[in-house]
Structure formats: C-alpha cells, structure tokens
Design a protein around this motif. Structure first.
Motif, PDB file in Angstrom:
ATOM      1  N   GLN A  56       6.864  -3.674   0.578  1.00 32.19           N
ATOM      2  CA  GLN A  56       5.983  -3.301   1.426  1.00 32.19           C
ATOM      3  C   GLN A  56       6.091  -1.830   1.467  1.00 32.19           C
ATOM      4  OE1 GLN A  56       3.520  -4.549   3.370  1.00 32.19           O
ATOM      5  NE2 GLN A  56       3.347  -6.577   2.869  1.00 32.19           N
ATOM      6  N   ARG A  57       4.716  -0.686   0.818  1.00 32.45           N
ATOM      7  CA  ARG A  57       4.675   0.225   0.225  1.00 32.45           C
ATOM      8  C   ARG A  57       3.813   1.118   1.511  1.00 32.45           C
ATOM      9  NH1 ARG A  57       5.124   0.861  -5.337  1.00 32.45           N
ATOM     10  NH2 ARG A  57       5.931   2.810  -5.359  1.00 32.45           N
ATOM     11  N   GLY A  58       4.370   2.177   1.594  1.00 34.68           N
ATOM     12  CA  GLY A  58       3.263   3.065   2.387  1.00 34.68           C
ATOM     13  C   GLY A  58       1.527   3.308   1.713  1.00 34.68           C
ATOM     14  N   SER A  59       1.103   4.060   2.197  1.00 32.75           N
ATOM     15  CA  SER A  59      -0.273   4.310   2.273  1.00 32.75           C
ATOM     16  C   SER A  59      -0.546   5.350   1.201  1.00 32.75           C
ATOM     17  CB  SER A  59      -0.852   4.734   3.667  1.00 32.75           C
ATOM     18  OG  SER A  59      -0.594   6.171   3.756  1.00 32.75           O
ATOM     19  N   PHE A  60       0.339   6.434   1.157  1.00 30.56           N
ATOM     20  CA  PHE A  60       0.183   7.028   0.051  1.00 30.56           C
ATOM     21  C   PHE A  60       0.699   6.788  -0.706  1.00 30.56           C
ATOM     22  CE2 PHE A  60       2.506  10.349  -2.043  1.00 30.56           C
ATOM     23  CZ  PHE A  60       2.061  11.560  -2.121  1.00 30.56           C
ATOM     24  N   ASP A  61       1.971   5.549  -1.076  1.00 34.14           N
ATOM     25  CA  ASP A  61       2.939   5.286  -2.451  1.00 34.14           C
ATOM     26  C   ASP A  61       1.103   4.651  -2.654  1.00 34.14           C
ATOM     27  OD1 ASP A  61       4.899   6.278  -2.800  1.00 34.14           O
ATOM     28  OD2 ASP A  61       5.493   4.275  -1.132  1.00 34.14           O
ATOM     29  N   ARG A  62       0.630   3.661  -2.276  1.00 35.66           N
ATOM     30  CA  ARG A  62      -0.941   2.876  -2.338  1.00 35.66           C
ATOM     31  C   ARG A  62      -1.695   3.850  -3.223  1.00 35.66           C
ATOM     32  NH1 ARG A  62      -0.233  -0.875   2.600  1.00 35.66           N
ATOM     33  NH2 ARG A  62      -1.210   0.732   3.065  1.00 35.66           N
ATOM     34  N   LEU A  63      -1.603   4.680  -2.092  1.00 33.98           N
ATOM     35  CA  LEU A  63      -2.544   5.804  -2.952  1.00 33.98           C
ATOM     36  C   LEU A  63      -2.161   6.672  -4.467  1.00 33.98           C
ATOM     37  CD1 LEU A  63      -5.440   7.564  -2.648  1.00 33.98           C
ATOM     38  CD2 LEU A  63      -3.762   9.011  -1.622  1.00 33.98           C
ATOM     39  N   ASP A  65      -0.344   4.734  -6.294  1.00 36.08           N
ATOM     40  CA  ASP A  65      -0.577   3.738  -7.768  1.00 36.08           C
ATOM     41  C   ASP A  65      -2.303   3.736  -7.715  1.00 36.08           C
ATOM     42  OD1 ASP A  65       1.877   3.146  -8.129  1.00 36.08           O
ATOM     43  OD2 ASP A  65       2.015   1.289  -6.315  1.00 36.08           O
TER      44      ASP A  65
END
Length: 174
Positions: A56-63, A65
């Motif tokens: 699970q990654r944070g929302s910043f990391d997903r953004l 990516d």
C-alpha cells in the motif's frame, strides 16, 4: 474354503493389495495424483500472489506514479495528432512546422538531453527496483548459498574433523 479366502485376502485383503500395487506400476493412483496436482497448483498460486503483491502506498506516491506514466503516451498520441493535423489543415500545420524550424539547434539539444535523461533515469530506477524485488523474492524462495570461507575461530589449535588433508592445510596456514 480356506484356500479361496486366503487368495482373496492376499489380493483384496486388509494387508497388501497386490492387484492395486501392480496396477499402480503402470497407471498412477488418481487420488494421489489429484493431491499432487492440488499441492502444485496451490504452490503456483502462492508464488504468483507473492510476485504481484503491491504494498500500500500513500496518495502522494500514487499521484507521482500516475504523473510519471503520462509523458510516453502523451508523446505517442501527440505524434499521431501531428499526422492528423497535417491531413486536416495543411496550412496550419506548415505554419507550426516553420515555427519549429526557427528554433535554434542548442535548444533542440537541450530538449533532447532532458527527454533522454528523463527516460534514462526512469529506466534505470525501474531496473534497479526490479532487481531489488527480484533479489528479495529469490531470498525468500532459495536457501542462502554456503560460503567457501571457513568460519572464524578463536586463535588456538585448529579443530580436527577427521580430514587429514584439511587438517594439514590448516596447520600450514598458521
């Protein structure tokens, strides 16, 4: 009667079943084969689950990516868009191309360097991430390889282990 009972108990009795044992030489036991297949399929699914597990990654990391996935499709679709624009409105397209022709060469070199470094750095980062994940997965699956160096022992007499050549070599090393 006793002889027939003995023959049937030998072939089909509670002890060894000669008929079943003979048939299993030529054809595997279907029930045992089903259990082996079940175990193999379970191990395969476990391996796939471990391979495709995404932490699970944070929302910043997903953004980040998601933003990192934009340039390649944008460049490909932009190039196709240029072909469409050239066919739809050739005058508009030629005016834009004249503008691009007026861009100085050092600016083209700078753009090429930025694009090359962007994709090169991304390729290297993804390659290193893949290698790290691969090594971590291999460490989970395979036991560690034995080292060729002998364990460090306190100073003193080398321990004899029954191998005369190894004992002699240890003695010469001192």
């Amino acid at each position: 009667m006793g002889l027939i009972e003995q023959v049937f108990s030998l072939v089909f009795g509670s002890g060894r079943n000669v008929l079943r044992d003979t048939v299993e030489v030529f054809r595997p036991n279907a029930e045992a084969q089903a259990l082996r297949d079940h175990d193999r399929q379970g191990a395969s699914l476990s391996q796939f689950a471990a391979e495709f597990y995404a932490p699970q990654r944070g929302s910043f990391d997903r953004l980040m990516d998601a933003l990192n996935r934009v340039p390649r499709p944008a460049m490909a679709l932009g190039t196709l868009g240029l072909f469409v624009a050239a066919m739809v409105d050739p005058v508009w397209f030629s005016a834009r191309m004249v503008g691009l022709a007026l861009v100085p060469d050092p600016l083209w070199w700078l753009l090429g360097a930025i694009v090359s470094f962007y994709f090169g750095a991304r390729h290297q980062a993804k390659g290193q991430e893949f290698q790290r994940d691969l090594v971590a997965r291999m460490a989970q699956v395979a036991p560690p390889e034995p080292t060729l160096s002998e364990p460090v022992r306190p100073q003193g007499e080398p321990q004899a282990d029954g191998n005369a050549a190894l004992d002699e070599w240890r003695h010469q090393r001192r």
